[in-house]
Design a protein around this motif. Structure first.
Motif: not given
Ligand code: ADP
Ligand code: MG
Ligand code: ZN
Length: 475
Positions: A9, A192, A210, A212, A264
């Motif tokens: 992302e 990300d 994930e 970041k 998350k």
């Protein structure tokens, strides 16, 4: 054996003059909270109005990556509380983004290409910044409401190399399109990384983690390497289900490890719902036309360089990686250099010197026009390669006239038949034994005659001419 699965992302800060939903400037402001208004401060009653320039820039990316650009899209509220977001929600696009289903092609190290699918690219507003000063914390909302385009890939990448290749391609694409400065250090291109592993051959994906806000290509690669190792070890130790769960992690640059930041959130935690203050975003024909007006992109350039200019694909990839070097190359051609020499002089001679002296292509002391002119003088036989290198060394230090330098340094190449023949004849005269051997079939000696002639001319003879005239004389 395990397979790595990666989806990325990327948050790209769009380089618009004003914010996404108000007319506050996005430019740097000296004073905290000075680029603000009732809308981006989320004062009650202030209503958002969608920025047309941001919309067009998002659409432009959509057309560039072969995506569906929706003529009607919607804004949703993503609710969360944090001091840098005074409305306690972020305006974003969840259910119907302006750009859906695109693709980007990356070049792999083995020379093949791979398609990476893009799920969507959506418009959203950035948050402000919290500044922590000893015992107090301050909130600066200058950045609140700045337009972001979040570009979400499919989980199509299978290694850190592929992830980095994808990021570089996306980075260069948004820079060609001029929709973002995409400066990673300054945070206008933030990434990300979602990483999971699965046993080779298994269909279902593993659990993704994930990581970041990674701000360099190098750190992306290191964070993935660490995370893959952590997950693989957990699997092998039989504690995968305890150790690997859906969570957000941070990459610790100094230690080279990822660390748990928070569990998350599920989409439900954000209470997404359509923003009642914003009507559907409808694009006009005029906006479509403006969005489609874009420069030639890297893929098309690479293809053209290879097919029409006869350049090797590997070289074209290097040149087209940034728009700055592609435009530099094209400007060299405009001032008379042939494509093949231009590639060589740009990729090897110039880039080598720039690296050594701490410059890049944008800050190069030698302009494309100048280097193109220099290269054209090699191409047409005025000077030879060795002389051109000497001249380039001088140009790195000061911007001088090339013709003057040729005279000053005595580098003019002798292309005049008479002058060269005079040298050739004296060489052949001195080496009659070798001439006889050559004529008896020892063809290797041809190189010797060329070398002797070049040496006698102190490098000034045009090598092509020397070859031609020697062949004639030795017939
Ligand atoms: P969120 O906003 O919750 O992070 P998104 O749907 O915006 O969710 O992003 C999900 C990202 O994670 C996408 O880039 C997707 O490709 C990637 N992804 C989904 N499943 C996996 C998986 N099993 N392994 C690695 N990446 C994944
Ligand atoms: Mg995410
Ligand atoms: Zn504002």
């Amino acid at each position: 054996m395990f397979e790595t699965v990666i989806g990325l992302e990327v948050h790209v800060q769009l380089n618009t003059k004003t914010k996404l939903f108000c007319s506050c400037p996005t430019s740097f402001a000296e004073h905290q909270n000075s680029n603000t208004c009732p809308t981006c401060l989320a004062l009650p009653g202030a209503l958002p109005v969608v920025n047309k320039e941001a919309t067009i820039k998002a659409m432009r990316l959509g057309y560039a990556i072969n995506a569906n650009v929706n003529h009607i899209s919607n804004f949703d509220r993503k609710s969360y509380f944090y001091p840098d977001s005074p409305s306690a929600y972020q305006i974003t696009q969840l259910h119907k983004a302006i750009v859906q289903k695109g693709e980007i092609f990356i070049d792999l190290k083995d020379g093949t290409q791979k398609r990476i699918g893009l799920t969507q690219a959506h418009l959203e507003a950035d948050a402000g910044k919290n500044i922590h000063d000893d015992s107090i914390s301050k909130v600066d909302l200058n950045r609140a409401g700045t337009p972001l385009l979040e570009i979400v890939s499919e989980p199509d990448m299978r290694s850190a190399d592929e992830a980095v290749a994808y990021l570089k391609k996306l980075h260069s694409t948004v820079r060609y399109l001029d929709i973002s400065d995409a400066n990673m250090q300054e945070g206008s291109f933030r990434c990300d990384v979602n990483v999971s592993i699965r046993p080779k051959g298994q269909k279902e994906f593993g659990t993704r983690v994930e990581i970041k806000n990674i701000n360099s290509f190098k750190f992306v690669a290191s964070a993935i390497a660490y995370e893959v190792q952590r997950q693989t070890e957990a699997y092998e130790d039989g504690i995968y289900n305890d150790e690997v769960f859906q969570e957000t992690r941070l990459f610790d640059v100094d230690k080279g490890v990822t660390k748990s930041m928070r569990g998350k959130e599920e989409a439900a935690d954000y209470r997404y719902f359509p923003d009642p203050d914003l009507r559907p975003l409808v694009v006009t024909n005029e906006m479509i036309e403006k969005a489609k007006d874009m420069p030639e992109l890297p893929d098309a350039k690479i293809k053209r360089y290879v097919e029409e200019l006869g350049i090797k694909r590997a070289d074209a990839l290097v040149i087209c990686l940034t728009k700055e070097s592609a435009y530099y190359f094209e400007d060299m051609l405009k001032s008379g250099a042939t494509p093949k020499s231009a590639v060589n002089w740009l990729n090897t001679e110039l880039l080598g010197r720039l690296n050594k002296a701490g410059y890049n292509i944008t800050s190069s002391p030698v302009s494309a026009k100048k280097l193109g002119e220099l290269v054209s003088k090699i191409d047409n036989g005025t000077i030879n390669g060795k002389g051109a290198k000497d001249i380039l060394d001088v140009l790195m230090e000061s911007d001088r006239d090339i013709d003057e330098l040729i005279k000053e340094l005595g580098l003019a190449q002798v292309s005049d038949d008479g002058a060269i023949l005079e040298i050739i004849d004296s060489i052949l005269e001195k080496n009659q034994d070798k001439v006889a051997e050559y004529k008896a079939g020892k063809e290797k000696l041809f190189g010797f005659f060329v070398g002797q002639t070049m040496k006698a001319s102190r490098g000034s003879a045009n090598p092509k001419k020397v070859n031609e005239l020697l062949r004639e004389r030795l017939m």
